[in-house]
Design an enzyme around this catalytic site. Structure first.
Site, PDB file in Angstrom:
ATOM      1  N   LYS A  54     -10.208   0.310  10.686  1.00 18.74           N
ATOM      2  CA  LYS A  54     -10.388  -0.867   9.841  1.00 18.74           C
ATOM      3  C   LYS A  54     -10.727  -2.090  10.675  1.00 18.74           C
ATOM      4  CE  LYS A  54      -7.031   0.620   6.392  1.00 18.74           C
ATOM      5  NZ  LYS A  54      -7.772   0.996   5.189  1.00 18.74           N
ATOM      6  N   CYS A  56      -5.013   2.803  -3.371  1.00 11.20           N
ATOM      7  CA  CYS A  56      -3.736   3.212  -2.791  1.00 11.20           C
ATOM      8  C   CYS A  56      -2.620   2.213  -3.085  1.00 11.20           C
ATOM      9  CB  CYS A  56      -3.831   3.437  -1.282  1.00 11.20           C
ATOM     10  SG  CYS A  56      -5.060   4.644  -0.842  1.00 11.20           S
ATOM     11  N   ASP A  66       3.146  -4.182   8.178  1.00  9.26           N
ATOM     12  CA  ASP A  66       1.941  -3.397   7.969  1.00  9.26           C
ATOM     13  C   ASP A  66       0.763  -4.341   8.157  1.00  9.26           C
ATOM     14  OD1 ASP A  66      -0.293  -2.131   7.035  1.00  9.26           O
ATOM     15  OD2 ASP A  66       0.568  -1.522   5.108  1.00  9.26           O
ATOM     16  N   GLN A  82      -4.631  -4.438   7.330  1.00  7.88           N
ATOM     17  CA  GLN A  82      -5.699  -5.361   6.958  1.00  7.88           C
ATOM     18  C   GLN A  82      -5.683  -6.598   7.863  1.00  7.88           C
ATOM     19  OE1 GLN A  82      -8.072  -4.751   4.851  1.00  7.88           O
ATOM     20  NE2 GLN A  82      -7.179  -2.858   4.080  1.00  7.88           N
ATOM     21  N   HIS A 135       0.870  -1.179   0.000  1.00 13.32           N
ATOM     22  CA  HIS A 135       0.000   0.000   0.000  1.00 13.32           C
ATOM     23  C   HIS A 135       0.909   1.231   0.000  1.00 13.32           C
ATOM     24  CE1 HIS A 135      -2.790   2.876   1.970  1.00 13.32           C
ATOM     25  NE2 HIS A 135      -3.766   2.067   1.612  1.00 13.32           N
TER      26      HIS A 135
HETATM   27  C1  LIG Z   1      -2.414  -2.638   3.823  1.00 12.92           C
HETATM   28  C2  LIG Z   1      -2.725  -1.230   4.236  1.00 12.92           C
HETATM   29  N1  LIG Z   1      -1.748  -0.466   4.749  1.00 12.92           N
HETATM   30  C3  LIG Z   1      -1.982   0.790   5.158  1.00 12.92           C
HETATM   31  C4  LIG Z   1      -3.222   1.373   5.046  1.00 12.92           C
HETATM   32  C5  LIG Z   1      -3.394   2.793   5.485  1.00 12.92           C
HETATM   33  O1  LIG Z   1      -4.251   2.889   6.585  1.00 12.92           O
HETATM   34  P1  LIG Z   1      -4.662   4.342   7.108  1.00 12.92           P
HETATM   35  O2  LIG Z   1      -5.337   5.013   5.956  1.00 12.92           O
HETATM   36  O3  LIG Z   1      -5.591   4.075   8.231  1.00 12.92           O
HETATM   37  O4  LIG Z   1      -3.417   5.033   7.519  1.00 12.92           O
HETATM   38  C6  LIG Z   1      -4.263   0.619   4.506  1.00 12.92           C
HETATM   39  C7  LIG Z   1      -5.613   1.172   4.326  1.00 12.92           C
HETATM   40  O5  LIG Z   1      -5.919   2.080   3.595  1.00 12.92           O
HETATM   41  C8  LIG Z   1      -4.004  -0.705   4.093  1.00 12.92           C
HETATM   42  O6  LIG Z   1      -4.974  -1.455   3.566  1.00 12.92           O
END
Ligand SMILES: Cc1ncc(COP(=O)(O)O)c(C=O)c1O
Lengths: 403, 121
Positions: free
Chosen positions: A221, A361, A195, A198, A118
């Protein structure tokens, strides 16, 4: 067993989502009543700033706030409460690690990511690489959207300082097997960052068992509020890197000339934190605990298997990501020949099926597959097989409309 | 399915003024990286009046139908008049009101056309 869990979410019983098949859970999940009530109650009956006042109200607010930290610790099985840092979201957690840790690296040191990251776990490292003359490398994925294990050994060497990777892809649904990568990282004396934005909503994660240095996720999430994220950092690692944000709360001594830092976790929590959100996150994690992982995992495994079986039968539909259910969760990104993802999402919306369209993203990942956008349906505890059927029905309807 | 009422689908399937304008006096392009939508306008002006127009592009139904509707609407009009076009104009042309996220698809063509006419903002 979870088929009635929809009732625990007011947006589905009383809100605008009454008839909605909400299939955008990878972007954000809906909030159960228990989370909303706990936050509301905190504001109504116990609110005060934390770590400051000596009056009862402030002491109690601090106790509640710190109790949530303990809930998070248990949730990911960290060793100590002080290893849990509250941030704004996954982005903030990963920025903290990247910006603080990369200062200590030398030109030519390597950061190893994967092709399925991401933007949140890609752009911060890319920027630090530019600033400190580091090298970013990407572990390749196969055409099926899994990490290419045969290539692993080509990507670790004595310059590898960071391995940062997702525990579940928000596009492909892939759940990489982390252990072989962590073992190689350790052998190369590299830090390992996960990370888990998810992952934490779909299966249990044990940071001690994995033996990682840091892990990031977001409250929103995982049935919690927005504005709250978590950074787990193994104690030795967090002590070894400098603070990220400077100012109040995170200090020990301050003179007009200099300052020293407060011990963990406060060293990384400058300013007044999102107190109610932390309490809401605690409530969300307790909610998951009450449902129980075995039940959640079984429900989602059923949805994954069923989703794959019916989506793969739809004519002109291509799933981007593994076509088999092992090491994969209920996130399906796909394209439909002749139908732009925007149009598909709009028609599905008109039949009350909420999906996401775009690059989710993960632009480099989409480019890799020769795409600019895809449609994504992502499932969680309150989703059902009937909703997958409605999705498929809606896709077929769209195909008819534009044929 | 209001978004996909007959006039929009018709313009999508049978786009008006679609193609190239070899002797164009102005060209403008706009794209949305996030979804790959792109529209390219070519115009021919005579005495500040749009005497010929063509467009090409790729993307969702809304972005392409909007370009077709816009081309049909502006041909023969004064440049100055088109410079007053805004979000509202596009909504009127489409006869629908997309949500704020989706509206961006429809606005792409106006953006491209204004660039072709060298109208700022
Ligand atoms: C795998 C992953 N990493 C990072 C993020 C970023 O999360 P956030 O927007 O809450 O910072 C997301 C979600 O958008 C994600 O799915």
């Amino acid at each position: 067993m979870l088929d009635n869990s929809r009732d625990l979410f007011p947006i589905f019983s009383a809100g605008a989502g009454k008839n909605l098949a909400y299939l955008d859970n990878a972007a954000s999940t809906q909030k159960p009543t228990v989370v909303l009530e706990q936050m509301d109650k905190f504001y109504r009956t116990s609110y005060a700033n934390v770590h400051r006042g000596l009056y009862k109200l402030a002491e109690n607010a601090t106790t509640e706030y710190e109790a949530a930290r303990e809930i998070v610790r248990k949730f990911i099985n960290a060793k100590k409460d002080s290893e849990i840092i509250f941030t704004r979201n996954t982005n903030a957690s990963l920025n903290l690690v990247a910006q603080s840790y990369c200062q200590q690296l030398a030109p030519g040191d390597e950061i190893l990511l994967t092709e399925m990251e991401h933007h949140a776990n890609l752009v911060p490292w890319q920027q630090m690489a530019q600033r400190y003359k580091l090298k970013v490398r990407y572990l390749p994925i196969t055409t099926e959207g899994r990490l290419d294990e045969k290539k692993y050994d080509d990507y670790f060497n004595s310059r590898t300082r960071v391995v940062s990777l997702t525990a579940m892809s928000n596009v492909l649904g892939t759940v990489p097997v982390l252990e072989p990568l962590i073992a190689r990282a350790k052998a190369a004396r590299s830090r390992v960052i996960i990370d888990a934005a998810q992952a934490v909503a779909h299966f249990p994660v044990d940071v001690q068992k994995l033996g990682i240095d840091a892990l990031a996720f977001s409250g929103h999430k995982i049935f919690g509020p927005t504005g709250i994220g978590v950074l787990y950092g193994q104690e030795e690692f967090l002590n070894a890197i400098p603070p990220f944000e400077y100012g109040s709360n995170m200090i020990d001594q301050v003179t007009y000339e200099a300052a020293t830092w407060s011990p963990l976790p406060t060293k990384f929590e400058a300013g007044t934190p999102p107190i109610a959100e932390v309490i809401g996150l605690g409530a969300a994690l307790e909610f998951i605990k009450r449902l129980g992982w075995p039940v959640i995992c079984q429900h989602e495994a059923d949805l994954t298997a069923y989703g794959l079986s019916v989506l793969l039968k739809v004519k002109s539909l291509k799933i981007i990501g593994p076509h088999t259910p092992e090491n994969r969760g209920p996130i399906f990104a796909f394209t439909v020949d002749g139908v732009h993802p925007h149009d598909l999402a709009s028609v599905l919306d008109s039949v009350e099926v909420a999906v996401r369209s775009g690059h989710h993203c993960a632009l480099p990942l989409h480019s890799k597959f020769g795409l600019t956008a895809s449609t994504r349906a992502s499932f969680t505890i309150y989703n059902t097989k009937q909703e997958i059927d409605r999705l498929v029905e809606g896709i077929k309807q769209t195909q008819k409309l534009f044929s | 399915m209001d978004l996909y009422q007959q006039n929009i689908l018709d313009h999508y399937k049978n786009p008006r003024h679609h193609g190239l304008l070899p002797n164009a006096t102005g060209r403008g392009e706009a794209s949305n990286l996030a979804c790959g939508d792109a529209v390219n306008f070519q115009v021919k002006l005579a005495k500040d009046k749009i005497t010929a127009i063509a467009w090409s592009g790729q993307g969702c139904v809304l972005s392409q139908a909007a370009a077709s509707l816009l081309a049909e609407n502006v041909i023969g009009k004064k440049r100055e008049m088109v410079s007053k076009y805004n979000n509202e104009t596009m909504i009127k042309l489409l006869e629908i009101t997309p949500g704020p996220n989706r509206l961006r698809c429809a606005l792409l063509s106006l953006d491209a056309l204004k660039k072709a006419l060298q109208i700022c903002g």
